[in-house]
Design an enzyme around this catalytic site. Sequence first.
Site, PDB file in Angstrom:
ATOM      1  N   GLU A   9       0.828  -1.203   0.000  1.00 21.61           N
ATOM      2  CA  GLU A   9       0.000   0.000   0.000  1.00 21.61           C
ATOM      3  C   GLU A   9       0.860   1.250   0.000  1.00 21.61           C
ATOM      4  OE1 GLU A   9      -3.173  -0.188  -1.210  1.00 21.61           O
ATOM      5  OE2 GLU A   9      -3.414  -1.642   0.401  1.00 21.61           O
ATOM      6  N   HIS A  10       0.524   2.184  -0.882  1.00 20.57           N
ATOM      7  CA  HIS A  10       1.238   3.458  -1.048  1.00 20.57           C
ATOM      8  C   HIS A  10       2.691   3.236  -1.474  1.00 20.57           C
ATOM      9  CE1 HIS A  10      -1.763   6.435   0.392  1.00 20.57           C
ATOM     10  NE2 HIS A  10      -2.264   5.365   0.961  1.00 20.57           N
TER      11      HIS A  10
ATOM     12  N   SER B  91     -24.949   6.080 -17.450  1.00 21.23           N
ATOM     13  CA  SER B  91     -24.557   5.299 -16.279  1.00 21.23           C
ATOM     14  C   SER B  91     -25.786   4.790 -15.552  1.00 21.23           C
ATOM     15  CB  SER B  91     -23.725   6.156 -15.320  1.00 21.23           C
ATOM     16  OG  SER B  91     -23.526   5.476 -14.090  1.00 21.23           O
TER      17      SER B  91
ATOM     18  N   GLY C 246     -16.529   4.041  -3.493  1.00 22.68           N
ATOM     19  CA  GLY C 246     -15.950   4.627  -2.299  1.00 22.68           C
ATOM     20  C   GLY C 246     -15.448   3.633  -1.281  1.00 22.68           C
TER      21      GLY C 246
ATOM     22  N   LEU D  50     -11.901  -0.161  -3.647  1.00 20.65           N
ATOM     23  CA  LEU D  50     -11.776  -1.322  -4.529  1.00 20.65           C
ATOM     24  C   LEU D  50     -11.637  -0.904  -5.987  1.00 20.65           C
ATOM     25  CD1 LEU D  50     -14.419  -3.662  -2.848  1.00 20.65           C
ATOM     26  CD2 LEU D  50     -11.945  -3.584  -2.478  1.00 20.65           C
TER      27      LEU D  50
ATOM     28  N   ASP E 202      -3.831   0.460  -9.754  1.00 21.98           N
ATOM     29  CA  ASP E 202      -5.247   0.144  -9.932  1.00 21.98           C
ATOM     30  C   ASP E 202      -5.558  -0.229 -11.374  1.00 21.98           C
ATOM     31  OD1 ASP E 202      -5.435   0.821  -7.296  1.00 21.98           O
ATOM     32  OD2 ASP E 202      -6.456   2.731  -7.630  1.00 21.98           O
TER      33      ASP E 202
END
Length: 381
Positions: free
Chosen positions: A32-33, A66, A120, A123, A170
């Site tokens: 992570e990061h 959408s 949010g 994921l 991602d």
Amino acid sequence: MAERAFAGFRTEYGGDPAGYWVAPGRANLIGEHTDYNDGFVLPFALPQHTVVAAAAARRPNWSAWSEMNGERISFDDAGMAPGAVPDWGAYVAGVVWALREAGHRVPHAELAIASDVPLGAGLSSSAAIESAVLTALADLGDLDLPVDDRPRLAQRAENEYVGAPTGVMDQSASIRCREGHALFLDCRSLEVEHIPFDLAGDGLAMVVVDTRAEHRHVDGEYADRRRACEEAARRLGVPALRDIDADDLPAALDRLPDEVLRRRVRHVVTENQRVRQTVELLRSGRIRDIGPLLTASHASMRDDFEITVDEVDTAVTAALSAGAYGARMTGGGFGGCVLALVDAAFADAVAAAVTGAFADRGFTRPRSFTVLPGPGAHRLS
């Protein structure tokens, strides 16, 4: 999902799409990061995905509907500069813009989008949209666009058009993952290795807990962490924190002027080491043994990078107390989801333990589900 996208397409455009393209959300197993520090990550694709039904447009523009909000947006060649298309439409327009900036002749298209990737939750619902749209446009226009080059274009859409300072993980996961594998990605070279991650074969499951915690100051805090890492790399005289080896960490920390920078560096350097250790264990088929590394990663995010919140810490503690081999927050932080590696037979019990812990603390009831690693972006039909 395809049926929902099809229905939306027919309602909005009065005809049938030329095909359907799908791209998954992702969970980051560990790392992570580290991505924007040129480091190492190990995501896998989720079964939750975004579907785009698409066809060549009958007008010289791009339009997208959408299912999420029933809205339809349109833009043309003259009205798609960064900032011109707001909100969710920016992810669609950003992909068109990035492709055009890279010199591709992007076909005008009509799109209908449906998704079951939780919004949010950390994921990567945004990367799933970008990757599905990019894959659809590349096929519709028969673009000369190798798969390995696509994540950088999708990332550029998010960085420069949407304005989110994310790394390339991602989009790489959403586009390049394989079913039954985790994606070991070098975020500097973009070299990948598909690491076997056969949870079901070992009688295991990955429980995903969507804590439903409201993201708190995530944009500003994410940018602050990135600036701190870049400042630390500058002070240490290296291109990126990836270039600090774990053996050299104590000496590097001694050279930094304040405790905050030292904590940020310690997280990134040790997290890169944990990713590599996890990969070695998975190569050996020792999936259960990665549990302590997942938990150590969470502790580092909590104490050194300071990106967790009470809900995710509570979920991790409850999952471990209920028998999880390891648990950690996944995603950029300040809310979102927790991963817990468990025996498949006890997945429901672990999820129930987390739900009970949330009730005891007065938190919003979490949503939990189990996942297996799925494939990356592709055409359905």
